[in-house]
Write a protein that holds these residues in place. Structure first.
Motif, PDB file in Angstrom:
ATOM      1  N   GLU A 121      20.216  61.352  30.784  1.00 51.67           N
ATOM      2  CA  GLU A 121      20.102  59.896  30.955  1.00 51.67           C
ATOM      3  C   GLU A 121      19.634  59.500  32.350  1.00 51.67           C
ATOM      4  OE1 GLU A 121      23.846  58.852  27.915  1.00 51.67           O
ATOM      5  OE2 GLU A 121      24.041  58.558  30.080  1.00 51.67           O
ATOM      6  N   THR A 122      19.976  60.289  33.354  1.00 49.89           N
ATOM      7  CA  THR A 122      19.731  59.887  34.749  1.00 49.89           C
ATOM      8  C   THR A 122      18.701  60.745  35.459  1.00 49.89           C
ATOM      9  OG1 THR A 122      21.495  61.338  35.562  1.00 49.89           O
ATOM     10  CG2 THR A 122      22.112  59.082  34.929  1.00 49.89           C
ATOM     11  N   ALA A 133      19.595  54.953  39.828  1.00 52.92           N
ATOM     12  CA  ALA A 133      18.675  53.821  39.748  1.00 52.92           C
ATOM     13  C   ALA A 133      19.032  52.904  38.590  1.00 52.92           C
ATOM     14  CB  ALA A 133      17.243  54.328  39.622  1.00 52.92           C
ATOM     15  N   GLU A 134      19.417  53.493  37.453  1.00 50.97           N
ATOM     16  CA  GLU A 134      19.872  52.736  36.291  1.00 50.97           C
ATOM     17  C   GLU A 134      21.305  53.139  35.988  1.00 50.97           C
ATOM     18  OE1 GLU A 134      18.377  50.352  34.627  1.00 50.97           O
ATOM     19  OE2 GLU A 134      16.552  50.459  35.857  1.00 50.97           O
ATOM     20  N   GLN A 165      25.917  54.398  31.036  1.00 53.47           N
ATOM     21  CA  GLN A 165      26.989  53.783  30.267  1.00 53.47           C
ATOM     22  C   GLN A 165      28.329  54.391  30.646  1.00 53.47           C
ATOM     23  OE1 GLN A 165      26.031  54.216  26.116  1.00 53.47           O
ATOM     24  NE2 GLN A 165      24.924  52.270  26.064  1.00 53.47           N
TER      25      GLN A 165
END
Length: 467
Positions: free
Chosen positions: A89-90, A175-176, A179
């Motif tokens: 995800e990252t 950066a994002e 969850q």
């Protein structure tokens, strides 16, 4: 590497956290994560009191990370699967964590490190929980130590020196934001109110740990060796649950004690501080034993004790329940068990007394006591719990004489002479004169005769003496 995952487990602090600084040396962005996976602890998943502490310590850590602009990610599930998912995800290039030393954790972490490296990720672990790694010390013959005094003598030559790693002023998050579950989704808090008094006694987290250490170093340690065995006195450090969860590290404790000595060498601190640091040494020794003898949480260290003639569960069930609830009719035993149930802790001297009563006077296997402590202690630690119970039962390290039977009346009279501790936890006995207060049957009939059961225990130990 642009982004690194910092996998928190029982190192719930930012101060002197080696894995944190490893990650920051390798990456610009940090993703702190806690993964709740009690199934991976084997038969030693955290008990009820430990889960209460974990909830509040995680809340404290999350707050400290948020202040530095880097939120804690909380996940639930298989640790390897969640770490892989978070890396995808990252775009994280590595995972960093601090080591654990329980058998199930070692096996799990070894498997995870190998799998992550096969995925092309960097995977590194560090030591934040101990002063000395369990494999660093051996006897002259190359064996693990089984006796504390020579172990600690050897260990003192290896104690760490140098400065502590500072707390980062700021951290750069992903950066994002990934969850994350809310902390409440882990359902760590008890569903019944048995832990209602815990907050009045404890402040989990790094802030609470620092306060306890400072108070101890500035004041309590001066009388530590003289008062530490008196359960009515607030004369111990209270750091054991903080050390277990990593709210504070043993290097921080060691160096604060060394600073206390340097600041005031003429006050008697040397003797009392050395006495306290021996207790830190016992914690190190417990982990040394667990690492080298991983079967000991359920089996005696010395094989001959496997034949010890314990009573059968159907015969001791009622006595075990009376012991657990503080209804044995032996005041010091009942006071200790009620302190445990109410506060999640028990004074160490009283732990030895109640453990001796269970294993020697009641002839109930030490494993039953270890399981009860595991669920009810906020400082439940597999290494310490195992060492303590095997020591008292006589089947573990340093347990000489192994047939020692604590007399709970004499122990009560010696260490609580005015009955302050007894009156605090047994208010129904408060009006009794002190000479009667310590005696079995003061409020309810004792479930056993101390003299008879002492002899029964000695006879049982005699049966395995030559084994």
């Amino acid at each position: 590497m642009n982004t690194a995952i910092l996998w928190f487990r029982r190192d719930l602090r930012l101060a002197d956290n080696p894995a944190l600084h490893l990650a920051l040396r390798e990456a610009e962005r940090l993703i702190p994560v806690f993964i709740w996976s009690p199934e991976e602890e084997g038969e030693w998943a955290p008990g009820g009191a430990s889960r209460w502490w974990l909830h509040h310590s995680l809340a404290d850590l999350a707050g400290e990370l948020a202040k530095r602009g880097c939120p804690l990610v909380i996940r639930r599930g298989d640790s390897l699967a969640e770490l892989r998912r978070l890396a995808r995800e990252t775009g994280a290039g590595g995972v960093f964590w601090n080591r654990l030393y329980e058998p199930a954790a070692i096996a799990r972490d070894t498997r995870i490190k190998e799998a992550l490296r096969e995925d092309g990720l960097e995977a590194q672990s560090a030591n934040s929980a101990l002063l000395i790694e369990p494999w660093q010390i051996r006897t002259g013959g190359g064996d693990p130590y089984r006796v504390f005094t020579p172990y600690w003598k050897a260990a003192q030559a290896l104690l760490p020196a140098g400065r502590l790693e500072p707390v980062p002023a700021a951290l750069v998050p992903a950066a994002e934001p990934p969850q994350s579950l809310p902390l409440e989704a882990l359902e760590l808090l008890p569903r019944i109110a048995w832990a209602a008094a815990f907050p009045g006694r404890w402040q989990p987290g790094a802030g609470g740990a620092r306060q306890r250490l400072e108070r101890f170093a500035e004041d309590v340690v001066l009388d530590y060796s003289a008062r530490r065995d008196q359960p009515a006195q607030d004369a111990t450090s209270g750091l054991s649950p903080h050390l277990h969860f990593g709210d504070i590290g043993p290097r921080q404790v060691l160096m604060r004690m060394q600073r206390a000595l340097a600041e005031d060498r003429g006050s008697g601190r040397i003797a009392t501080t050395d006495h306290f640091l021996r207790e830190i040494g016992w914690r190190e020794f417990a982990h040394h034993l667990l690492f080298h003898f991983p079967r000991t949480p359920t089996e005696p260290l010395y094989d001959k004790f496997a034949a010890f003639p314990w009573r059968k569960p159907k015969d001791y069930a009622a006595d075990l329940a009376a012991w657990q609830r503080g209804r044995t009719g032996v005041p010091i035993v009942d006071a200790g068990m009620r302190e445990l149930w109410t506060t999640g802790i028990m004074h160490n001297r009283v732990r030895m007394i109640v453990a001796s009563f269970l294993t020697k006077n009641l002839l109930i296997p030490w494993q039953e006591g270890a399981k009860w402590f595991w669920d009810t202690l906020v400082d439940a630690d597999l290494a310490n719990n195992t060492l303590g119970w095997q020591w008292t039962a006589g089947c573990g390290a340093d347990a000489a004489p192994y047939f020692r039977v604590f007399n709970p009346v004499l122990q009560s009279q010696k260490f609580d002479p005015q009955g302050e501790y007894l009156r605090r936890w047994l208010p129904e006995l408060a009006a009794l004169p002190t000479d009667r207060l310590h005696m079995p049957g003061a409020q309810r009939p004792a479930i056993v005769d101390l003299a008879e059961t002492r002899q029964r225990a000695l006879d049982a130990y005699a049966r395995i003496k030559g084994a």
